[in-house]
Design a protein around this motif. Structure first.
Motif, PDB file in Angstrom:
ATOM      1  N   TRP A  27       0.831  -1.205   0.000  1.00 34.02           N
ATOM      2  CA  TRP A  27       0.000   0.000   0.000  1.00 34.02           C
ATOM      3  C   TRP A  27       0.863   1.253   0.000  1.00 34.02           C
ATOM      4  O   TRP A  27       0.511   2.260  -0.623  1.00 34.02           O
ATOM      5  N   ALA A  28       2.001   1.205   0.698  1.00 37.76           N
ATOM      6  CA  ALA A  28       2.903   2.367   0.722  1.00 37.76           C
ATOM      7  C   ALA A  28       3.478   2.628  -0.669  1.00 37.76           C
ATOM      8  O   ALA A  28       3.570   3.784  -1.107  1.00 37.76           O
ATOM      9  N   VAL A  29       3.858   1.565  -1.373  1.00 36.18           N
ATOM     10  CA  VAL A  29       4.378   1.716  -2.741  1.00 36.18           C
ATOM     11  C   VAL A  29       3.296   2.299  -3.650  1.00 36.18           C
ATOM     12  O   VAL A  29       3.554   3.233  -4.415  1.00 36.18           O
ATOM     13  N   LEU A  30       2.094   1.765  -3.561  1.00 35.45           N
ATOM     14  CA  LEU A  30       1.003   2.254  -4.405  1.00 35.45           C
ATOM     15  C   LEU A  30       0.646   3.703  -4.071  1.00 35.45           C
ATOM     16  O   LEU A  30       0.430   4.522  -4.979  1.00 35.45           O
ATOM     17  N   ALA A  31       0.610   4.055  -2.787  1.00 36.74           N
ATOM     18  CA  ALA A  31       0.322   5.441  -2.399  1.00 36.74           C
ATOM     19  C   ALA A  31       1.414   6.385  -2.888  1.00 36.74           C
ATOM     20  O   ALA A  31       1.126   7.499  -3.339  1.00 36.74           O
ATOM     21  N   GLY A  32       2.670   5.952  -2.807  1.00 46.07           N
ATOM     22  CA  GLY A  32       3.765   6.771  -3.322  1.00 46.07           C
ATOM     23  C   GLY A  32       3.653   6.982  -4.818  1.00 46.07           C
ATOM     24  O   GLY A  32       3.884   8.095  -5.322  1.00 46.07           O
ATOM     25  N   PHE A  33       3.280   5.939  -5.538  1.00 47.76           N
ATOM     26  CA  PHE A  33       3.092   6.043  -6.981  1.00 47.76           C
ATOM     27  C   PHE A  33       2.005   7.069  -7.313  1.00 47.76           C
ATOM     28  O   PHE A  33       2.195   7.965  -8.147  1.00 47.76           O
ATOM     29  N   VAL A  34       0.862   6.958  -6.638  1.00 47.08           N
ATOM     30  CA  VAL A  34      -0.250   7.883  -6.889  1.00 47.08           C
ATOM     31  C   VAL A  34       0.150   9.316  -6.533  1.00 47.08           C
ATOM     32  O   VAL A  34      -0.144  10.260  -7.280  1.00 47.08           O
ATOM     33  N   ALA A  35       0.845   9.488  -5.405  1.00 41.21           N
ATOM     34  CA  ALA A  35       1.269  10.837  -4.994  1.00 41.21           C
ATOM     35  C   ALA A  35       2.246  11.443  -5.998  1.00 41.21           C
ATOM     36  O   ALA A  35       2.147  12.625  -6.327  1.00 41.21           O
ATOM     37  N   LEU A  36       3.190  10.634  -6.496  1.00 37.83           N
ATOM     38  CA  LEU A  36       4.159  11.151  -7.465  1.00 37.83           C
ATOM     39  C   LEU A  36       3.498  11.480  -8.800  1.00 37.83           C
ATOM     40  O   LEU A  36       3.856  12.476  -9.448  1.00 37.83           O
ATOM     41  N   ILE A  37       2.531  10.672  -9.223  1.00 37.04           N
ATOM     42  CA  ILE A  37       1.794  10.971 -10.457  1.00 37.04           C
ATOM     43  C   ILE A  37       1.022  12.286 -10.287  1.00 37.04           C
ATOM     44  O   ILE A  37       1.030  13.154 -11.175  1.00 37.04           O
ATOM     45  N   ALA A  38       0.350  12.447  -9.138  1.00 37.59           N
ATOM     46  CA  ALA A  38      -0.420  13.676  -8.899  1.00 37.59           C
ATOM     47  C   ALA A  38       0.491  14.899  -8.848  1.00 37.59           C
ATOM     48  O   ALA A  38       0.176  15.944  -9.425  1.00 37.59           O
ATOM     49  N   ALA A  39       1.631  14.777  -8.171  1.00 44.58           N
ATOM     50  CA  ALA A  39       2.566  15.904  -8.075  1.00 44.58           C
ATOM     51  C   ALA A  39       3.135  16.250  -9.454  1.00 44.58           C
ATOM     52  O   ALA A  39       3.244  17.423  -9.815  1.00 44.58           O
ATOM     53  N   GLY A  40       3.488  15.235 -10.214  1.00 46.71           N
ATOM     54  CA  GLY A  40       3.993  15.479 -11.561  1.00 46.71           C
ATOM     55  C   GLY A  40       2.949  16.104 -12.460  1.00 46.71           C
ATOM     56  O   GLY A  40       3.255  16.970 -13.278  1.00 46.71           O
ATOM     57  N   GLY A  41       1.704  15.675 -12.305  1.00 43.69           N
ATOM     58  CA  GLY A  41       0.627  16.259 -13.097  1.00 43.69           C
ATOM     59  C   GLY A  41       0.403  17.722 -12.750  1.00 43.69           C
ATOM     60  O   GLY A  41       0.157  18.543 -13.626  1.00 43.69           O
ATOM     61  N   ALA A  42       0.517  18.044 -11.480  1.00 47.90           N
ATOM     62  CA  ALA A  42       0.316  19.430 -11.055  1.00 47.90           C
ATOM     63  C   ALA A  42       1.442  20.336 -11.548  1.00 47.90           C
ATOM     64  O   ALA A  42       1.208  21.511 -11.844  1.00 47.90           O
ATOM     65  N   MET A  43       2.650  19.802 -11.639  1.00 46.02           N
ATOM     66  CA  MET A  43       3.793  20.635 -12.032  1.00 46.02           C
ATOM     67  C   MET A  43       4.078  20.619 -13.526  1.00 46.02           C
ATOM     68  O   MET A  43       4.354  21.656 -14.115  1.00 46.02           O
ATOM     69  N   ASP A  44       4.042  19.435 -14.154  1.00 45.37           N
ATOM     70  CA  ASP A  44       4.470  19.304 -15.545  1.00 45.37           C
ATOM     71  C   ASP A  44       3.353  19.398 -16.571  1.00 45.37           C
ATOM     72  O   ASP A  44       3.559  19.902 -17.667  1.00 45.37           O
TER      73      ASP A  44
END
Length: 81
Positions: A27-44
Motif C-alpha cells: 500500500w505504501a508503494v502504491l500510495a507513493g506512486f499515486v502521490a508522485l503521479i499527482a505531483a507530476g501532473g500538477a507541475m508538468d
C-alpha cells in the motif's frame, strides 16, 4: 496464494498481473506512486504534456518492476486457483 504476506502484490484471480496490495508495504508503494503521479501532473502537465507522459511512463515501469520483484509470480489465471 492470496493472503500470503511474503508477497506485497498477490496475483489477480482472473487474467495476468497483480491485484491490490495485501500488506502495508504494498500500500505504501502504491500510495507513493499515486502521490508522485499527482505531483507530476500538477507541475508538468500544464507546461509540457509530453514531459508528463514520459514521467508517468517511467513511474509506471518502476511500479511494474516493484510488483515483479515483490509480487506473486505472474501467470494467466482462470479463477479456480
Amino acid at each position: 496464494m492470496p493472503g500470503d504476506d511474503r508477497y506485497w502484490f498477490p496475483a489477480k484471480r482472473y487474467g495476468w498481473g497483480w491485484g491490490t496490495p495485501n500488506n502495508w508495504q504494498g500500500w505504501a508503494v502504491l500510495a507513493g506512486f499515486v502521490a508522485l503521479i499527482a505531483a507530476g501532473g500538477a507541475m508538468d502537465l500544464p507546461q509540457s504534456p509530453a514531459r508528463f507522459i514520459v514521467y508517468a511512463a517511467v513511474l509506471s515501469l518502476l511500479l511494474i518492476a516493484v510488483c515483479w520483484w515483490k509480487g506473486e509470480p505472474p501467470r494467466w489465471r482462470w479463477g479456480g486457483d
